[in-house]
Design an enzyme around this catalytic site. Sequence first.
Site, PDB file in Angstrom:
ATOM      1  CE1 TYR A 248      -8.736   0.800   9.640  1.00 58.33           C
ATOM      2  CE2 TYR A 248      -8.894   1.664  11.878  1.00 58.33           C
ATOM      3  CZ  TYR A 248      -8.197   1.524  10.688  1.00 58.33           C
ATOM      4  OH  TYR A 248      -6.960   2.112  10.548  1.00 58.33           O
TER       5      TYR A 248
ATOM      6  N   GLY B 178       0.805  -1.212   0.000  1.00 53.43           N
ATOM      7  CA  GLY B 178       0.000   0.000   0.000  1.00 53.43           C
ATOM      8  C   GLY B 178       0.833   1.254   0.000  1.00 53.43           C
TER       9      GLY B 178
ATOM     10  CB  SER C 250      -5.362   1.404  14.083  1.00 53.83           C
ATOM     11  OG  SER C 250      -6.164   2.441  14.618  1.00 53.83           O
TER      12      SER C 250
ATOM     13  N   GLY D 279       2.100   5.011   3.346  1.00 55.35           N
ATOM     14  CA  GLY D 279       2.999   4.039   2.730  1.00 55.35           C
ATOM     15  C   GLY D 279       4.044   4.686   1.843  1.00 55.35           C
TER      16      GLY D 279
END
Length: 302
Positions: free
Chosen positions: A184, A22, A152, A28
Amino acid sequence: MESAPTHSPSGPDGRPTALVTGSNGGLGLALAKQLAADGWRVLLHGRDPDKLARARATLAVDGPHAAFRGDLSTPDGARDLARRVAEAAGRLDVLIHNAGTLQPERRMTEGGVELTMALNALAPFVLTEALHPLLLRTAETYGGARVVTVSSEAQSRRFSSATPDALAETFRYADGRYSPIKAYGRSKLAATVWTLELARRLDGTGVTANACHPGVVRTGIFMGLGGLSGLFAQLFSLLYLPPSVGARCPFVLATAPEYGERTGRWLTRSHVRRPHEADPPAAARAPTVGAAVWDALSRLAG
């Protein structure tokens, strides 16, 4: 899907090599630029050929960098990327799992996996397994290799006490009410749990595995949300970290000498603090949860 890199590497020239998934934009690409400026050979990855070409053009022109197209939403796509990387690269010092998504609505892959979980957790598992021989060979030849997962802290607040059964259930996520934030958060928790379990399984091989929270970065990942979540994302977007600042966390894990030895660690940062080690969520530290997530990913990977 292409069968060869969009820019052929010139072969090993003594530089350490990093694959950043990514990396055709956002955090990225910022990370790829920092690695290239530090003297690394960078293998870029993305799905859009035009974005990849532009990203490749922004790296240091004197480096033997390469760009690979690849769809990581399915195990076959991840294995295909691994095969092409292994054929083109003589070494892989660091594998950085940065590619990810937050889907505002439920989307399922061809294999029946919810797309957020497929990209954020299943893809790193499959890609690492497929590149395992190259990582081990690099560790033996050059004195070490590393796996870095960009996760995260969205994982920690609501899901820190998730049980193995509850986590395993999220991999199916095909029925019932869909919550983008919940999907997520659970996918990022699964990615962190898997990384720490990987560290346990790779102990003594010369390959370390660590995860990090780069801070809330201005990448646009939350902008597709509707309702109050989307409104808050837009209102507070100016307070988010620029990608170049967020990239410092994975850069430290990829390059700092101490993380060639330290494994199973969680690095985090906020707007006011530099990257620093902290305790990951309790669920991520439990071996029973790690084994359950590993088994769930193995089944989905086939």
